[in-house]
Design an enzyme around this catalytic site. Structure first.
Site, PDB file in Angstrom:
ATOM      1  N   HIS A  54       0.641  -1.118   0.022  1.00  0.00           N
ATOM      2  CA  HIS A  54       0.079  -0.068  -0.089  1.00  0.00           C
ATOM      3  C   HIS A  54       0.657   1.254   0.004  1.00  0.00           C
ATOM      4  CE1 HIS A  54      -3.324  -2.805   1.169  1.00  0.00           C
ATOM      5  NE2 HIS A  54      -2.441  -3.326   1.907  1.00  0.00           N
TER       6      HIS A  54
ATOM      7  N   SER B 126      13.976  22.082 -15.688  1.00  0.00           N
ATOM      8  CA  SER B 126      12.934  22.859 -16.175  1.00  0.00           C
ATOM      9  C   SER B 126      13.447  23.930 -16.565  1.00  0.00           C
ATOM     10  CB  SER B 126      12.076  23.020 -14.715  1.00  0.00           C
ATOM     11  OG  SER B 126      11.228  24.173 -14.730  1.00  0.00           O
TER      12      SER B 126
ATOM     13  N   LYS C  85      15.272  21.897 -10.557  1.00  0.00           N
ATOM     14  CA  LYS C  85      14.343  20.751 -11.165  1.00  0.00           C
ATOM     15  C   LYS C  85      15.391  19.830 -11.723  1.00  0.00           C
ATOM     16  CE  LYS C  85      10.570  19.800 -11.007  1.00  0.00           C
ATOM     17  NZ  LYS C  85       9.218  20.377 -11.337  1.00  0.00           N
TER      18      LYS C  85
ATOM     19  N   GLU D 258       9.342   8.522 -17.150  1.00  0.00           N
ATOM     20  CA  GLU D 258       7.773   9.104 -17.051  1.00  0.00           C
ATOM     21  C   GLU D 258       7.450   8.791 -18.451  1.00  0.00           C
ATOM     22  OE1 GLU D 258       6.995  13.220 -15.155  1.00  0.00           O
ATOM     23  OE2 GLU D 258       9.236  13.081 -15.750  1.00  0.00           O
TER      24      GLU D 258
END
Ligand code: ARG
Length: 466
Positions: free
Chosen positions: A165, A286, A292, A299
């Site tokens: 979980h 970024s 970043k 992804e």
């Protein structure tokens, strides 16, 4: 590609009974040459075997076979050297090559299509393409598995929190975690090997749908092309694409496994986890936030998995309402299939490389395991082994965890006297059980996370790979 309209271009191969040419739009709509030229090498391979068989059976002359062979070899060279001119008016890869062959060798070229149809021809081409793709994909999975093993081996003793979980559950070896993916990929290879058997059957000889009246010898063609057997029913041979669907399902599962790993990498790169860093070449920055470092590659793997799943559904949907035998719908099988193969191969290539650049922050992994009371089950097991029923032990440990939480420390940091207030059965030997390493080491059966087991699993895996 030449975009001659049908009106000014030479007549269609099949247009003998037609009174008007197709419009430019229909020509464009129905043509597959834009994507099926990719099958050219396999188409030529199939034609060579077919023609050789025709000659061996006396259906065409030896002279015709020699002319066809020379012509097809020349066409293969022209295609490889990008000199071949593809024409949309000639619809697809099969008619483009046949037309060129006839230009090169005359009537012999026109005889190549004896006892054959584009229906069994295209089914053969796709099977040859898919067989070669499967072999390449298996090799790429193995390369990735090898990278996975190298990383796992470095981290047999690295403790991380195992999750259920996505909550800290029990301490595990990071090497053990990585080996879970090895197992998934191993099954993926098994599925591909199984799928390959059903891909590796010869449709040629089925002709349009009913077979042919010529005295062909399908077994010879199968042997020449390395097919294990011939498709047993001519209608089935030209019409079903279940082998492609099955391959797509294999591919979807592989991508699903890679997507799961990607999801983990993305989470672990988040500073709240801080478990790993990926090499810079797999990340981007970024344009607005200078701090970043984004895990773009994982992804995209996660994103592209959606595309591959989509292709599987597209192929299933393509097939579901087709009456026997061949229907033009099947021309739509190629783009999803090609994209599946390309995407999967690139993903596997990039993953093998990415795994070599994973930097692990074992301190963060350890801290995270300590923060989550990962050894609570071990305390319960300890009490159970002392005769307390597991459900009661569970209750005792829950209260102990609550106490640690209030105190703001790990279970292993409690005093023996404190622990004893929850159960008189607890003795000093409890501390060996409550450490992360103690917990990990105690799971030393086959498939468990004890470092010696992980080592053994890696050893087995290396043997399996070689
Ligand atoms: N381009 C077609 C395909 O991909 C080849 C088979 C065409 N057969 C036919 N009867 N029109 O399926």
């Amino acid at each position: 590609m030449e975009k001659n309209s049908s009106v000014e271009n030479n007549k269609k191969t099949w247009s003998g009974r037609f009174n008007e040419p197709v419009s430019e739009l229909v020509e464009r709509y129905t043509a597959s040459i834009g994507f099926d030229q990719r099958l050219a090498e396999y188409d030529i391979q199939g034609s060579l075997a077919h023609a050789q068989m025709l000659a061996a059976q006396g259906i065409i002359s030896n002279g015709d076979w020699i002319a066809i062979e020379q012509g097809l070899h020349q066409i293969r060279d022209e295609i490889r050297n990008h000199q071949f001119i593809w024409s949309q008016a000639l619809e697809d890869v099969h008619l483009n090559i046949e037309k060129r062959l006839t230009t090169l060798v005359g009537d012999a070229g026109k005889r190549l299509h004896t006892a054959r149809s584009r229906n069994d021809q295209v089914a053969t081409d796709i099977r040859l393409f898919l067989r070669a793709s499967i072999d390449e994909i298996i090799a790429l999975i193995k390369a990735m598995q090898s990278a996975l093993l190298d990383l796992a081996e470095q981290h047999i003793h690295t403790v991380m929190p195992g999750f259920t979980h996505l909550q800290v559950a029990q301490p595990i070896s990071f090497g053990h975690h990585l080996m879970a993916y090895f197992e998934m990929l191993k099954r993926d290879i098994g599925r591909l090997i199984d799928c390959r058997k059903r891909v590796n059957q010869l449709p040629l000889g089925a002709a349009a749908l009913a077979g042919t009246s010529y005295p062909i010898k399908r077994e010879l063609v199968a042997e020449l092309l390395g097919f294990e057997s011939v498709c047993e029913n001519s209608l089935d041979a030209v019409s079903d694409r279940d082998f492609a669907i099955e391959f797509s399902a294999c591919a979807a599962l592989i991508m699903t496994h890679l997507s799961r790993m990607s999801e983990e990498f993305i989470l672990w790169m988040n500073p709240s986890f801080g478990f790993i860093q990926l090499a810079d070449r797999f990340c981007t920055g970024s344009s607005i936030m200078p701090q970043k470092k984004n895990p773009d590659v994982p992804e995209l793997v996660r994103g592209k998995t959606g595309r591959i799943n989509g292709h599987l559904v597209a192929l299933l949907t393509l097939m579901k309402a087709q009456p026997l035998a061949y229907n033009k719908d099947n021309q739509e099988d190629k783009e999803p299939l090609f994209d599946t193969v390309d995407t999967l191969m690139d993903t596997l290539r990039i993953y093998a490389d990415m795994l070599t650049g994973v930097r692990v922050n074992s301190k963060m992994m350890r801290q995270s395991a300590l923060r989550g009371y990962a050894t609570a089950t071990d305390l319960a097991d300890y009490l159970t082994k002392k005769g307390i029923p597991f459900r009661d032990a569970h209750e005792i440990v829950a209260r102990t965890v609550q106490f640690s939480e209030q105190k703001g420390c790990d279970l292993s940091q409690l005093e023996l006297s404190e622990l004893k207030t929850f159960s008189a059965q607890i003795e000093a030997d409890i501390f060996a059980v409550l450490t992360l390493e103690g917990s990990m080491q105690s799971r030393r059966h086959t498939g468990g996370t004890a470092p010696e087991q992980v080592q053994a699993a890696i050893h087995q895996a290396r043997k399996w790979l070689s």
